[in-house]
Scaffold this motif. Sequence first.
Motif, PDB file in Angstrom:
ATOM      1  N   MET A   1       0.998  -1.267  -0.047  1.00  9.29           N
ATOM      2  CA  MET A   1       0.071  -0.051  -0.014  1.00  9.29           C
ATOM      3  C   MET A   1       0.880   1.381  -0.135  1.00  9.29           C
ATOM      4  N   LEU A   2       2.010   1.245   0.673  1.00  5.64           N
ATOM      5  CA  LEU A   2       2.975   2.211   0.640  1.00  5.64           C
ATOM      6  C   LEU A   2       3.867   2.430  -0.315  1.00  5.64           C
ATOM      7  N   ARG A   3       4.067   1.454  -1.191  1.00  6.93           N
ATOM      8  CA  ARG A   3       5.266   1.446  -2.014  1.00  6.93           C
ATOM      9  C   ARG A   3       5.002   2.732  -2.938  1.00  6.93           C
ATOM     10  N   PRO A   4       4.032   3.206  -3.339  1.00  7.97           N
ATOM     11  CA  PRO A   4       4.032   4.372  -4.258  1.00  7.97           C
ATOM     12  C   PRO A   4       4.721   5.855  -3.558  1.00  7.97           C
ATOM     13  N   PHE A   5       4.947   5.714  -2.200  1.00  4.70           N
ATOM     14  CA  PHE A   5       5.557   6.756  -1.733  1.00  4.70           C
ATOM     15  C   PHE A   5       6.946   6.467  -1.114  1.00  4.70           C
ATOM     16  N   LEU A   6       7.613   5.446  -1.670  1.00  2.00           N
ATOM     17  CA  LEU A   6       8.757   4.964  -1.087  1.00  2.00           C
ATOM     18  C   LEU A   6      10.059   5.160  -2.160  1.00  2.00           C
ATOM     19  N   GLU A   7       9.661   5.789  -3.114  1.00  2.00           N
ATOM     20  CA  GLU A   7      10.958   6.211  -4.208  1.00  2.00           C
ATOM     21  C   GLU A   7      11.360   4.981  -4.677  1.00  2.00           C
ATOM     22  N   GLY A   8      10.688   4.089  -4.836  1.00  4.82           N
ATOM     23  CA  GLY A   8      11.324   2.667  -5.725  1.00  4.82           C
ATOM     24  C   GLY A   8      11.865   1.417  -4.505  1.00  4.82           C
ATOM     25  N   TRP A   9      12.037   1.964  -3.058  1.00  2.00           N
ATOM     26  CA  TRP A   9      12.492   1.165  -2.324  1.00  2.00           C
ATOM     27  C   TRP A   9      11.400   0.169  -1.734  1.00  2.00           C
TER      28      TRP A   9
END
Length: 455
Positions: free
Chosen positions: A45-53
């Motif tokens: 769910m949070l992947r879009p906000f983690l700059e690819g990490w």
Amino acid sequence: MPEPVGLDNWSNDLCFGAQRLIGCNPTMVRLCTDLPENMGVTGEMLRPFLEGWTMKQIIEAKRLFVVDLKILKNLPTVNNRKLCSPIGLFFVTGDRQFVPIAIQLFQNIAPDNPVFLPNDPPFTWLLAKMWFNNADAAVHQALSHFAFTHLIMESICVATHRQLSTSHPIFKLLAPHFLFLPAINARGLDQLMNPGGWADKTTTLGREGIYELIRRGTEEWRMDVHGTFPKELESRGVLDQRILPNYGYRDDGMLLYKAIETYVNKIIRFYYDSQDKIKEDFELQNWVGEMSVAKEDGGSGIKGIPGQGKFRRAEEIIMVCTSIVFTCSVQHAAVNFPQYNEYAFPPNYPSVLNKTPPVDRRPRSEEDIVAVLPDKATTLEIMSVTKLFSTCPAKSLGEWEFQSQHEPFALKAEKEFKEDLRKASQIIQERNKERDEVTKYSYLDPQNIPNNICV
């Protein structure tokens, strides 16, 4: 009254993140080592906000942080106002910015308790941030400011006057830092915490909710953790300056803690150069005893004082006195003087909100934002009192309102203390030249810090 800084910053995610680091409640953010079990959020769910990490990589790199206000759960409020007990996740970006990536407004996972995300409809996300800040403001008002500086320090002030003569070296060391404190607290309780008064009008909790939160918070407070600046930072996993960049409260605060500790160390070790002197000083032992005794037995009821009510080593006295001086000066300045800039524009850091928190992520409008804000009269009350709080009427740290120490060695230690503070001020001013507009932090410049809790 000037335009508060929050007027320009209130809707910005960068500024919302910076409020955790340099706002008026900079003591809540913690290093997050795993996603909270009671938060309905996943790494995907949070992947879009983690700059690819990946979430695993972010946690291992110590770039994930949490603010969990579970202490607010099920608190009473005035006029049946709604108060959240939220959890917020924050992320250090690749360009060293600190941003929110998820907010859940209550503690339990439920269909009507969604996780709000930065890619939600803009006014929905904004509303979630406002309710989060309303909860953070409740903690700030009752605990970070009122209980953990004003009230705890007053209890120590009373013990000091009861047990130490005015000629005692500890009394003379601490006297400038207790100036006016009982009178200020008495006036505040009478004029701000009276039934139907300022607290009931302008805060979600009101006086009864504030008193209950104070009871909860002071049960947990320990001088050897929460009252000892580096230990408090360490307890939240944020002492290391290599993580959580732009944490001005920590970085500037550590300069001042070291200066105060050095000054206190010189005074204490001059008088107590043997364990026998400590053991035989009955005033000193009565003082630490009263601070350690439970409130119901007539003491201050302070936990975490070393020695379990008896001083045995100079290091123990140094720790306690450093905690007192730091709390009355630096810590109070950090949680007090930013108040007007934070609270005066209610959407930025609302002390009270109307209606109910959002229970879904559907689109909201600007009208929904306006509908939850306090009216003009309440806003003016908030602005007037926080402007008064944010005005510093006293001399700056190290420049005494009266001279309590007269011995040559103490005057020399004071002179060296002032020089250390001057150097710290220079460092902080140079840091602020490098900090951007979001992260500038002048509240802990020693020139802006009074010796005592003066307002």
